[in-house]
Design a protein around this motif. Structure first.
Motif, PDB file in Angstrom:
ATOM      1  N   ARG A 317     -11.207  25.581   9.199  1.00 25.98           N
ATOM      2  CA  ARG A 317     -12.107  24.984  10.625  1.00 25.98           C
ATOM      3  C   ARG A 317     -13.479  26.051  10.819  1.00 25.98           C
ATOM      4  O   ARG A 317     -14.213  26.069  11.117  1.00 25.98           O
ATOM      5  N   HIS A 366     -16.639  20.432  18.258  1.00 23.72           N
ATOM      6  CA  HIS A 366     -15.569  20.441  18.951  1.00 23.72           C
ATOM      7  C   HIS A 366     -15.792  18.828  19.289  1.00 23.72           C
ATOM      8  O   HIS A 366     -16.163  18.699  20.350  1.00 23.72           O
ATOM      9  N   ASN A 371     -18.983  17.678  21.293  1.00 19.50           N
ATOM     10  CA  ASN A 371     -20.368  18.417  21.119  1.00 19.50           C
ATOM     11  C   ASN A 371     -19.949  18.406  19.583  1.00 19.50           C
ATOM     12  O   ASN A 371     -19.102  18.886  18.695  1.00 19.50           O
ATOM     13  N   HIS A 373     -21.890  19.329  15.543  1.00 13.70           N
ATOM     14  CA  HIS A 373     -22.644  20.348  14.603  1.00 13.70           C
ATOM     15  C   HIS A 373     -22.553  19.162  13.399  1.00 13.70           C
ATOM     16  O   HIS A 373     -21.956  18.985  12.448  1.00 13.70           O
ATOM     17  N   GLU A 412     -23.755  24.306  22.865  1.00 10.33           N
ATOM     18  CA  GLU A 412     -23.926  24.970  22.663  1.00 10.33           C
ATOM     19  C   GLU A 412     -24.429  26.590  21.856  1.00 10.33           C
ATOM     20  O   GLU A 412     -24.110  27.967  22.160  1.00 10.33           O
ATOM     21  N   HIS A 413     -25.456  26.028  21.466  1.00 10.35           N
ATOM     22  CA  HIS A 413     -25.712  27.379  20.474  1.00 10.35           C
ATOM     23  C   HIS A 413     -27.224  28.046  21.449  1.00 10.35           C
ATOM     24  O   HIS A 413     -27.949  28.829  20.900  1.00 10.35           O
TER      25      HIS A 413
HETATM   26 ZN    ZN Z   1     -19.307  25.559  17.457  1.00  6.14          ZN
END
Ligand code: ZN
Ligand code: 2HG
Length: 463
Positions: A317, A366, A371, A373, A412-413
């Protein structure tokens, strides 16, 4: 500008060398122009104040810079700004055992806080792939999340106090690590996630907690994305999860090749879930696995029998981002409420097939905290510029789906440069106006990270 900075810091802590500008002027993104005017290395809070005052007097812009592991361009200097690196403010200053609070300078690397906490028999739970180089100041500025959010929350949840230097050079001590403090607006939380647009985070007081019980890691194979929430709910009924991650077969292909890792399971599946739970919950987790198998949600699974095996499963991961980096992916860091995840993934799946029929998508994220990506990989034939322009043009379609579910276009970025022009898909016009008013109050001359996060209103003085 350079001469005056040298008066403040001495000649050795101001650099304009080409390699230094290239190195400190960028983060992990590779698609923005990198053109800082100088890089400076303060060692004390008064020096940060002096730099900020100088920027206001002389009219130059400042870019706060930590470990430069960001993925949204928040720490990129493209317009001749002065990059203010916290590499030399990297000391842990104080530990209070009764409060379980550690005070550190902004440049302390995340992994150093982990090691410090372990030394004290405690635990700092915010963790992610870039912990070895990301710095606490940057984590606070982006409200960094990571792999343990499902159990422990984001950076915001662990910040007990902050010392900041505002855009006018004012030093503020925010909350002073109090647990209870009912005296009005909590300005600490304005700085968390502010992406360097209001001022500098120069020190942070971080709360530590008990160490969790030894854990186990499981990787499960799934054929259908829509089953993932059923799996999550079933496992959560019996086990305390500290992570619930997912990744696609394409991600497994890339990461196993890049890091020479073994595949997790004998057969391949369309998707994989990675779970971490307390070792005490092993039998409950095995019972959940049996149920998930019987229901047809999962087709196979493996559980770690040692720390080394757990680390090997996590590598599948954690290595994904670096394994796809050569394909300069276009990154989407999307979030919806957990209950909305299956419907949202369905919508996105269809939209992606329609919008990107010829592009490869690497999915992971996640999922346990909502969340995902979504990395779109650049085909070899396309230049990075053309590829990014194309993705930017179709992104609004994706963001409309996020918006219709009340989700976030950056979980979160951070927003940085990458998502700045799309902010309206997650924040209302009224909210953005208020954010601009806050910026005006704390940074009236617009010296702090201009052009990032908020609409570029031409306030910055440096071009
Ligand atoms: Zn992440
Ligand atoms: C992760 O979860 C990071 O590994 C990076 O947030 C995500 O590369 C990405 O898109």
């Amino acid at each position: 500008m350079i001469e005056r900075l040298k008066e403040v810091l001495g000649p050795r802590r101001v650099t304009t060398a080409r390699d230094d500008l290239d190195n400190w002027g960028r983060d992990w993104t590779r698609t923005f122009v990198v053109a800082p005017g100088a890089v400076v290395f303060p060692e004390t809070v008064p020096e940060v104040v002096a730099i900020t005052r100088l920027a206001n007097e002389e009219g130059f812009a400042l870019v706060p810079s930590g470990g430069r592991t960001g993925l949204s361009g928040g720490a990129v200097a493209s317009r001749g700004e002065v990059v203010v690196s916290f590499d030399r403010m990297n000391r842990i200053l104080d530990f209070n055992a009764a409060d379980r609070v550690v005070r550190c300078q902004a440049g302390v690397v995340t992994a150093a806080v982990h090691a410090f906490a372990q030394d004290k028999g405690l635990y700092y739970p915010v963790d992610f792939s870039s912990s070895g180089s990301s710095q606490i100041g940057g984590n606070v500025a982006t409200n960094a999340g990571g792999i343990n959010v499902i159990r422990y929350g984001m950076t915001r949840d662990w910040v007990a106090g902050l010392t900041v230097v505002t855009g006018t050079g004012e030093v503020l001590e925010l909350n002073r690590a109090l647990v209870k403090n009912a005296t009005g607006y909590d300005l600490r939380h304005l700085f968390i996630g502010s992406e360097g647009t209001l001022g500098f985070v120069v020190e942070a007081e971080l709360r530590l907690t008990e160490r969790p019980a030894p854990s186990r890691v499981m990787v499960l194979g799934l054929d259908r994305m829509k089953d993932i929430l059923s799996v999550l709910t079933r496992f959560q009924a019996g086990a305390t999860l500290s992570a619930f991650e997912f990744f696609s077969e394409l991600a497994v292909e890339r990461v196993t090749r890049h890091r020479s890792l073994a595949r997790p399971l004998g057969s391949s599946s369309a998707f994989y879930a990675l779970l971490e739970f307390d070792g005490d919950d092993e039998s409950a987790a095995l019972a959940a696995f049996e149920d998930a198998l019987a229901a047809g949600w999962v087709s196979d699974g493996v559980m770690s029998q040692s720390d080394a095996q757990a680390r090997a499963l996590w590598a599948l991961r954690e290595g994904i981002t670096e394994s796809i980096a050569p394909e300069t992916p276009y990154k989407n860091d999307l979030a919806v409420r957990i209950a909305d995840v299956p419907g949202f993934l369905d919508d996105v799946d269809q939209a992606v097939g329609r919008l990107y029929p010829d592009l490869e998508i690497c999915w992971f994220g996640h999922i346990g905290d909502g969340n995902v990506h979504l990395n779109i990989l650049k085909p070899p034939g396309l230049t990075a510029g053309d590829f990014y322009a194309r993705c930017d043009a179709i992104s609004p379609e994706l963001f409309k789906l996020v918006s219709s579910r009340g989700g976030s276009i950056s979980a979160e970025h951070g927003v940085g440069l990458l998502k700045r022009d799309f902010l309206k898909f997650s924040r209302s016009a009224a909210e953005i106006e208020i954010m601009c008013a806050v910026k005006d109050a704390l940074d009236p001359n617009g010296v702090m990270n201009p052009g990032k996060l908020l609409p570029d209103r031409g306030r910055e003085r440096v071009q």
